[in-house]
Design a protein around this motif. Sequence first.
Motif, short mmCIF file in Angstrom:
data_model
loop_
_atom_site.label_atom_id
_atom_site.label_comp_id
_atom_site.label_asym_id
_atom_site.label_seq_id
_atom_site.Cartn_x
_atom_site.Cartn_y
_atom_site.Cartn_z
N GLY A 44 0.80 -1.21 0.00
CA GLY A 44 0.00 0.00 0.00
C GLY A 44 0.83 1.26 0.00
N ASP A 45 0.25 2.33 0.53
CA ASP A 45 0.86 3.65 0.45
C ASP A 45 1.90 3.86 1.57
OD1 ASP A 45 1.35 6.17 -0.53
OD2 ASP A 45 -0.34 7.12 0.47
N TRP A 46 2.86 2.96 1.58
CA TRP A 46 3.96 3.02 2.55
C TRP A 46 5.27 2.84 1.79
CZ3 TRP A 46 2.35 4.50 7.24
CH2 TRP A 46 1.03 4.20 7.60
N ASN A 47 6.30 3.56 2.21
CA ASN A 47 7.59 3.44 1.53
C ASN A 47 8.17 2.05 1.69
OD1 ASN A 47 7.42 6.23 0.99
ND2 ASN A 47 9.64 6.45 1.23
N GLY A 48 8.88 1.62 0.66
CA GLY A 48 9.64 0.39 0.74
C GLY A 48 10.99 0.65 1.38
N ALA A 49 11.87 -0.35 1.31
CA ALA A 49 13.19 -0.24 1.92
C ALA A 49 14.26 -0.62 0.91
CB ALA A 49 13.29 -1.15 3.15
N GLY A 50 15.28 0.20 0.81
CA GLY A 50 16.34 -0.03 -0.15
C GLY A 50 17.70 -0.14 0.52
N CYS A 51 18.69 -0.24 -0.33
CA CYS A 51 20.09 -0.27 0.10
C CYS A 51 20.86 0.63 -0.87
CB CYS A 51 20.62 -1.70 0.05
SG CYS A 51 21.49 -2.22 1.53
N LEU A 69 10.24 -1.03 -6.65
CA LEU A 69 10.60 -0.09 -7.71
C LEU A 69 9.42 0.10 -8.67
CD1 LEU A 69 14.27 -1.24 -8.50
CD2 LEU A 69 13.50 0.63 -7.00
N THR A 70 8.46 0.89 -8.24
CA THR A 70 7.22 1.07 -8.99
C THR A 70 7.12 2.44 -9.65
OG1 THR A 70 6.10 1.93 -7.03
CG2 THR A 70 6.02 -0.47 -7.39
N GLY A 71 8.07 3.32 -9.35
CA GLY A 71 7.96 4.71 -9.81
C GLY A 71 7.28 5.60 -8.78
N LEU A 72 6.82 4.99 -7.67
CA LEU A 72 6.21 5.74 -6.57
C LEU A 72 7.12 5.66 -5.34
CD1 LEU A 72 2.56 4.37 -6.94
CD2 LEU A 72 3.45 6.55 -7.82
N HIS A 73 6.80 6.45 -4.32
CA HIS A 73 7.51 6.40 -3.04
C HIS A 73 9.03 6.54 -3.21
CE1 HIS A 73 3.73 3.98 -2.34
NE2 HIS A 73 3.62 4.96 -1.42
N GLU A 74 9.43 7.55 -3.96
CA GLU A 74 10.85 7.89 -4.15
C GLU A 74 11.63 6.78 -4.83
OE1 GLU A 74 12.37 10.68 -0.74
OE2 GLU A 74 11.29 9.03 0.21
N GLY A 133 19.67 11.53 -12.85
CA GLY A 133 19.48 12.97 -12.78
C GLY A 133 20.14 13.54 -11.55
N VAL A 134 20.23 14.85 -11.51
CA VAL A 134 20.84 15.55 -10.38
C VAL A 134 19.79 15.78 -9.30
CG1 VAL A 134 21.98 17.68 -9.63
CG2 VAL A 134 22.57 16.65 -11.85
N ALA A 135 20.08 15.34 -8.09
CA ALA A 135 19.22 15.55 -6.91
C ALA A 135 17.81 14.98 -7.10
CB ALA A 135 19.14 17.03 -6.56
N HIS A 136 17.65 13.99 -7.99
CA HIS A 136 16.33 13.44 -8.32
C HIS A 136 16.17 12.07 -7.68
CE1 HIS A 136 12.69 12.42 -10.24
NE2 HIS A 136 12.86 13.08 -11.37
N ARG A 137 15.35 11.99 -6.64
CA ARG A 137 15.17 10.73 -5.93
C ARG A 137 14.15 9.82 -6.60
NH1 ARG A 137 17.64 13.81 -2.14
NH2 ARG A 137 18.81 12.68 -0.53
N GLY A 138 13.62 10.24 -7.73
CA GLY A 138 12.75 9.37 -8.51
C GLY A 138 13.48 8.74 -9.68
N CYS A 139 14.81 8.87 -9.70
CA CYS A 139 15.62 8.28 -10.76
C CYS A 139 16.30 7.00 -10.28
CB CYS A 139 16.72 9.27 -11.20
SG CYS A 139 16.12 10.59 -12.29
N SER A 140 16.77 6.21 -11.23
CA SER A 140 17.52 5.01 -10.88
C SER A 140 18.83 5.39 -10.20
CB SER A 140 17.83 4.19 -12.14
OG SER A 140 16.68 3.92 -12.89
N ILE A 141 19.49 6.41 -10.74
CA ILE A 141 20.75 6.88 -10.19
C ILE A 141 20.66 8.39 -9.96
CG2 ILE A 141 23.19 7.35 -10.74
CD1 ILE A 141 23.38 4.57 -11.92
N ARG A 142 21.09 8.81 -8.79
CA ARG A 142 21.06 10.23 -8.43
C ARG A 142 22.49 10.77 -8.32
NH1 ARG A 142 21.52 13.31 -3.59
NH2 ARG A 142 21.99 11.37 -2.46
#
Length: 358
Positions: free
Chosen positions: A240-247, A295-300, A310-319
């Motif tokens: 649901g509308d909760w952030n996931g967890a990454g590394c 990795l759905t394109g949502l929740h950063e 992209g620069v400073a873009h937390r919706g990108c694969s690489i920031r």
Amino acid sequence: MDGLNGKKNPFLDLPQGDKVQAYYIWIDGSGQNLRGKTKTLDELPKDVSELPEWNFDGSSTGQSTGENSDVYIRPVAMFKDPFRRGDNILVLCETYSPDDTAHPTNKRASCNKAMEACKDEHPWFGIEQEYTLFDYTGKNPYCWPKNGYPGPQGPYYCGVGADRVKGRKIVEAHYRACLYAGIKIAGSNGEVMPSQWEYQVGPCEGIEMGDHLWVSRYILCRVAEEFDAVVSFDPKPIPGDWNGAGCHTNISTLAMRQEGGMEHIIKAIEAIGLKHKEHIEAYDPTQGADNARRLTGLHETASIHQFSYGVAHRGCSIRIPRQCEKDNKGYFEDRRPASNCDPYAVTDRIVKTMCLGQ
């Protein structure tokens, strides 16, 4: 829960003579869980090379059959033990098959070869380990309402106050235990979802990144035991509308850190983009199936199906951090690795792409 009801174990004050307890740790057949057992040593080793090889029953860890069950464990790194203290140590091990080849679940061996091949480029890594705390059942998020959910995300990230922060005692204990052990822990913070936290390890050069992150995970799970809590590294523990967890993995080479290094950063990112599929497969233990929930394109996050940067873009694969763009040098952040990734597999794949052209 453990018969002591949270009280200190009275037997741990007993002297242990001149013996040393060495807790051998290895990664099991799941590629994401740790196992361990204790060996008594006659003296404290001065170097990890002095530690004896050992073995375990691989049929009980998903790493062999009962007919040929022995799997060898070879020490590769050692740390001070924050639980037993004194001269006692934690020993990280690689797994090997009876024919003396690296076990199929041993991702460190391949990673170490890649790191040796590109050591002149001095690859540095810093990993941001996110995780979620659950109660002792492993089913209910730590300190969430027993019937229902907490309020929507927003006030919890880096929050302060009992209504916003759940599990700080565990976090602080883990941080201090890592410092004691010699883990290169760099920081910690509360995350976007309540009971979700992050800590950072690094900068570490080469194979050291995986060694320090794996042992920090062991320490975290072991600390949580003391609080009757369970640590989840699942990349999407609550639907649901909760952030996931990454590394999130931060990367640089010597050339990137020097003047004009942005040119090398862009070159590496574009090479990685050409191998998006290979990286996704290396970024969680299920070849991308776990990460697909996150990795759905949502929740950063960026979509698992498309590479972007992209620069400073937390919706990108690489920031690329804004400061690095300003300085024209520095590092970049790969935001795709899942919280349950094997850091050996992640860093191995990264250097093979950006340093070795593989």
